[in-house]
Design a protein around this motif. Structure first.
Motif, PDB file in Angstrom:
ATOM      1  N   GLY A  61      29.825 -10.162 -46.463  1.00 50.29           N
ATOM      2  CA  GLY A  61      28.619  -9.391 -46.787  1.00 50.29           C
ATOM      3  C   GLY A  61      28.696  -8.659 -48.118  1.00 50.29           C
ATOM      4  N   HIS A  62      29.884  -8.593 -48.688  1.00 49.12           N
ATOM      5  CA  HIS A  62      30.065  -7.885 -49.966  1.00 49.12           C
ATOM      6  C   HIS A  62      30.782  -8.796 -50.954  1.00 49.12           C
ATOM      7  CE1 HIS A  62      29.405  -4.448 -47.265  1.00 49.12           C
ATOM      8  NE2 HIS A  62      29.043  -3.771 -48.327  1.00 49.12           N
ATOM      9  N   ASP A  63      30.322 -10.035 -51.049  1.00 46.53           N
ATOM     10  CA  ASP A  63      31.007 -11.004 -51.905  1.00 46.53           C
ATOM     11  C   ASP A  63      30.140 -11.344 -53.121  1.00 46.53           C
ATOM     12  OD1 ASP A  63      28.948 -12.413 -50.796  1.00 46.53           O
ATOM     13  OD2 ASP A  63      30.170 -14.078 -50.051  1.00 46.53           O
ATOM     14  N   SER A  87      34.661   0.854 -52.707  1.00 45.88           N
ATOM     15  CA  SER A  87      35.742   1.703 -52.168  1.00 45.88           C
ATOM     16  C   SER A  87      36.148   1.289 -50.748  1.00 45.88           C
ATOM     17  CB  SER A  87      35.319   3.176 -52.188  1.00 45.88           C
ATOM     18  OG  SER A  87      34.184   3.352 -51.377  1.00 45.88           O
ATOM     19  N   LYS A  88      35.187   0.696 -49.989  1.00 46.23           N
ATOM     20  CA  LYS A  88      35.500   0.271 -48.612  1.00 46.23           C
ATOM     21  C   LYS A  88      36.625  -0.772 -48.572  1.00 46.23           C
ATOM     22  CE  LYS A  88      31.184  -0.856 -47.270  1.00 46.23           C
ATOM     23  NZ  LYS A  88      30.480  -0.268 -48.413  1.00 46.23           N
ATOM     24  N   PHE A  89      36.761  -1.521 -49.654  1.00 44.77           N
ATOM     25  CA  PHE A  89      37.783  -2.577 -49.683  1.00 44.77           C
ATOM     26  C   PHE A  89      38.912  -2.237 -50.646  1.00 44.77           C
ATOM     27  CE2 PHE A  89      33.514  -4.387 -48.993  1.00 44.77           C
ATOM     28  CZ  PHE A  89      33.674  -4.705 -47.645  1.00 44.77           C
ATOM     29  N   ILE A 109      24.899   4.451 -56.710  1.00 49.76           N
ATOM     30  CA  ILE A 109      24.024   3.496 -56.020  1.00 49.76           C
ATOM     31  C   ILE A 109      24.156   3.554 -54.503  1.00 49.76           C
ATOM     32  CG2 ILE A 109      25.671   1.539 -56.218  1.00 49.76           C
ATOM     33  CD1 ILE A 109      23.125  -0.234 -56.695  1.00 49.76           C
ATOM     34  N   SER A 110      25.335   3.910 -54.026  1.00 48.34           N
ATOM     35  CA  SER A 110      25.614   3.813 -52.602  1.00 48.34           C
ATOM     36  C   SER A 110      24.778   4.789 -51.764  1.00 48.34           C
ATOM     37  CB  SER A 110      27.102   4.083 -52.386  1.00 48.34           C
ATOM     38  OG  SER A 110      27.416   3.825 -51.074  1.00 48.34           O
ATOM     39  N   TRP A 111      24.399   4.305 -50.602  1.00 55.10           N
ATOM     40  CA  TRP A 111      23.609   5.088 -49.642  1.00 55.10           C
ATOM     41  C   TRP A 111      24.298   6.406 -49.303  1.00 55.10           C
ATOM     42  CZ3 TRP A 111      19.036   4.218 -46.903  1.00 55.10           C
ATOM     43  CH2 TRP A 111      18.865   4.939 -45.712  1.00 55.10           C
ATOM     44  N   HIS A 112      25.606   6.336 -49.043  1.00 57.20           N
ATOM     45  CA  HIS A 112      26.301   7.542 -48.567  1.00 57.20           C
ATOM     46  C   HIS A 112      26.483   8.616 -49.645  1.00 57.20           C
ATOM     47  CE1 HIS A 112      29.942   5.341 -49.936  1.00 57.20           C
ATOM     48  NE2 HIS A 112      30.356   6.561 -50.227  1.00 57.20           N
ATOM     49  N   LYS A 142      36.108  -5.185 -36.654  1.00 56.48           N
ATOM     50  CA  LYS A 142      36.392  -5.416 -35.231  1.00 56.48           C
ATOM     51  C   LYS A 142      35.566  -4.497 -34.313  1.00 56.48           C
ATOM     52  CE  LYS A 142      40.987  -7.467 -35.712  1.00 56.48           C
ATOM     53  NZ  LYS A 142      40.387  -8.615 -36.383  1.00 56.48           N
ATOM     54  N   ARG A 143      34.331  -4.239 -34.704  1.00 60.60           N
ATOM     55  CA  ARG A 143      33.453  -3.412 -33.867  1.00 60.60           C
ATOM     56  C   ARG A 143      32.755  -4.292 -32.833  1.00 60.60           C
ATOM     57  NH1 ARG A 143      31.606  -0.227 -38.953  1.00 60.60           N
ATOM     58  NH2 ARG A 143      33.244   1.322 -38.934  1.00 60.60           N
ATOM     59  N   PRO A 144      32.462  -3.731 -31.641  1.00 63.13           N
ATOM     60  CA  PRO A 144      31.681  -4.501 -30.664  1.00 63.13           C
ATOM     61  C   PRO A 144      30.251  -4.712 -31.177  1.00 63.13           C
ATOM     62  CG  PRO A 144      32.025  -2.249 -29.907  1.00 63.13           C
ATOM     63  CD  PRO A 144      32.817  -2.388 -31.171  1.00 63.13           C
ATOM     64  N   GLU A 202      21.198   3.866 -36.943  1.00 62.60           N
ATOM     65  CA  GLU A 202      21.612   4.976 -37.812  1.00 62.60           C
ATOM     66  C   GLU A 202      21.124   4.801 -39.240  1.00 62.60           C
ATOM     67  OE1 GLU A 202      25.817   4.895 -37.175  1.00 62.60           O
ATOM     68  OE2 GLU A 202      25.507   5.532 -35.098  1.00 62.60           O
ATOM     69  N   LYS A 203      21.155   3.574 -39.728  1.00 65.46           N
ATOM     70  CA  LYS A 203      20.850   3.376 -41.146  1.00 65.46           C
ATOM     71  C   LYS A 203      19.775   2.328 -41.440  1.00 65.46           C
ATOM     72  CE  LYS A 203      23.098   1.635 -45.331  1.00 65.46           C
ATOM     73  NZ  LYS A 203      24.362   1.268 -45.962  1.00 65.46           N
ATOM     74  N   LEU A 204      19.958   1.119 -40.911  1.00 65.57           N
ATOM     75  CA  LEU A 204      19.148   0.007 -41.418  1.00 65.57           C
ATOM     76  C   LEU A 204      17.649   0.163 -41.152  1.00 65.57           C
ATOM     77  CD1 LEU A 204      21.613  -2.963 -40.683  1.00 65.57           C
ATOM     78  CD2 LEU A 204      21.440  -1.511 -42.709  1.00 65.57           C
TER      79      LEU A 204
HETATM   80  P1  ADP Z   1      25.902   0.918 -49.635  1.00 66.04           P
HETATM   81  O1  ADP Z   1      26.211  -0.262 -50.549  1.00 66.04           O
HETATM   82  O2  ADP Z   1      24.519   1.448 -49.776  1.00 66.04           O
HETATM   83  O3  ADP Z   1      26.964   1.981 -49.631  1.00 66.04           O
HETATM   84  P2  ADP Z   1      27.150  -0.308 -47.510  1.00 66.04           P
HETATM   85  O4  ADP Z   1      28.064  -1.015 -48.494  1.00 66.04           O
HETATM   86  O5  ADP Z   1      27.724   0.726 -46.599  1.00 66.04           O
HETATM   87  O6  ADP Z   1      25.920   0.318 -48.243  1.00 66.04           O
HETATM   88  O7  ADP Z   1      26.432  -1.340 -46.667  1.00 66.04           O
HETATM   89  C1  ADP Z   1      26.211  -2.600 -47.148  1.00 66.04           C
HETATM   90  C2  ADP Z   1      26.214  -3.582 -46.044  1.00 66.04           C
HETATM   91  O8  ADP Z   1      27.286  -3.355 -45.134  1.00 66.04           O
HETATM   92  C3  ADP Z   1      24.947  -3.504 -45.242  1.00 66.04           C
HETATM   93  O9  ADP Z   1      24.413  -4.765 -45.044  1.00 66.04           O
HETATM   94  C4  ADP Z   1      25.359  -2.874 -43.945  1.00 66.04           C
HETATM   95  O10 ADP Z   1      24.630  -3.357 -42.877  1.00 66.04           O
HETATM   96  C5  ADP Z   1      26.813  -3.212 -43.830  1.00 66.04           C
HETATM   97  N1  ADP Z   1      27.480  -2.107 -43.143  1.00 66.04           N
HETATM   98  C6  ADP Z   1      27.924  -0.945 -43.633  1.00 66.04           C
HETATM   99  N2  ADP Z   1      28.436  -0.156 -42.656  1.00 66.04           N
HETATM  100  C7  ADP Z   1      28.294  -0.850 -41.516  1.00 66.04           C
HETATM  101  C8  ADP Z   1      28.611  -0.631 -40.143  1.00 66.04           C
HETATM  102  N3  ADP Z   1      29.182   0.505 -39.748  1.00 66.04           N
HETATM  103  N4  ADP Z   1      28.310  -1.595 -39.239  1.00 66.04           N
HETATM  104  C9  ADP Z   1      27.728  -2.756 -39.625  1.00 66.04           C
HETATM  105  N5  ADP Z   1      27.406  -3.026 -40.882  1.00 66.04           N
HETATM  106  C10 ADP Z   1      27.676  -2.108 -41.829  1.00 66.04           C
END
Ligand code: ADP
Ligand code: NI
Length: 203
Positions: A23-25, A62-64, A100-103, A144-146, A164-166
């Protein structure tokens, strides 16, 4: 300028092609680039800054990267300095990547920073609709979330991320064009959530 765009494109492609999560490629960056270009046809902002901003916006999320918030803008700055980009553009791209990031919850008016408004709208559009659903489950799988919570697992689930977000993304769009494009994706995602919740009640 065309050569510079191609060089930035090739650099970002090489960095993001083997990204750890689908999803982040590079394909996410490519979609954000194309959506940004589409939005920019009817919204203000410097086109070069928008293109470079889209290409570099997730260059080192930063997540990766062990939570490192600086690696993305630093990677972009190094590349831009090596490629003689003018100082004003470097400053704008750096500011865009940082906020740019949501958080980050960065508050600004689109008129004050139109390039961020456009690229942020493109990034948010890619988090909703059919592709947004795919990305959420890809990220949830990576973590590894349900799929959804049950009484046995009270942990965070991917379904909870929708609530929560989408589902709120469409109300956070910056530009009139972004808002319009978000509407249909939002409706489709709401139908998906409704069906999903119906089906898990039966089981
Ligand atoms: P942003 O780039 O605004 O910071 P994120 O990188 O957190 O946003 O989110 C980008 C993608 O990652 C979105 O498609 C989002 O659905 C997914 N994502 C982020 N956090 C979660 C989560 N806790 N559960 C499922 N998908 C997530
Ligand atoms: Ni992104």
């Amino acid at each position: 300028m065309h050569d510079l765009f191609n060089k930035a494109f090739d650099f970002c492609k090489s960095v993001l092609t083997n990204a750890p999560e689908a999803g982040h490629d590079w394909q996410h960056t490519l979609r954000v680039l194309h959506l940004s270009e589409t939005i920019a046809l009817s919204e203000p902002g410097n086109k070069t800054t928008i293109q470079l901003g889209a290409l570099f916006h997730d260059i080192a999320d930063s997540k990766f990267n062990d939570g490192n918030d600086d690696k993305g803008w630093q990677t972009a700055q190094t590349w831009m300095n090596q490629n003689d980009i003018e100082e004003i553009t470097i400053e704008k791209i750096t500011h865009l990547i940082k906020n740019i990031s949501w958080h980050k919850k960065y508050q600004y008016s689109p008129a004050e920073f139109p390039e961020l408004a456009v690229v942020q709208d493109a990034d948010r559009l890619d988090a909703i609709g059919a592709i947004g659903i795919a990305r959420a489950f890809s990220f949830g799988g990576y973590k590894k979330r349900p799929l959804y919570s049950t009484s046995e697992n009270e942990t965070d689930s991917t379904l909870s991320h929708f609530h929560e977000k989408l589902i709120h993304i469409k109300d956070s769009m910056n530009t009139p064009t972004g808002k319009k494009l978000a509407e249909e994706r939002h409706q489709f995602m709401m139908q998906f959530i409704q069906k999903f919740e119906q089906e898990i009640k039966i089981n």
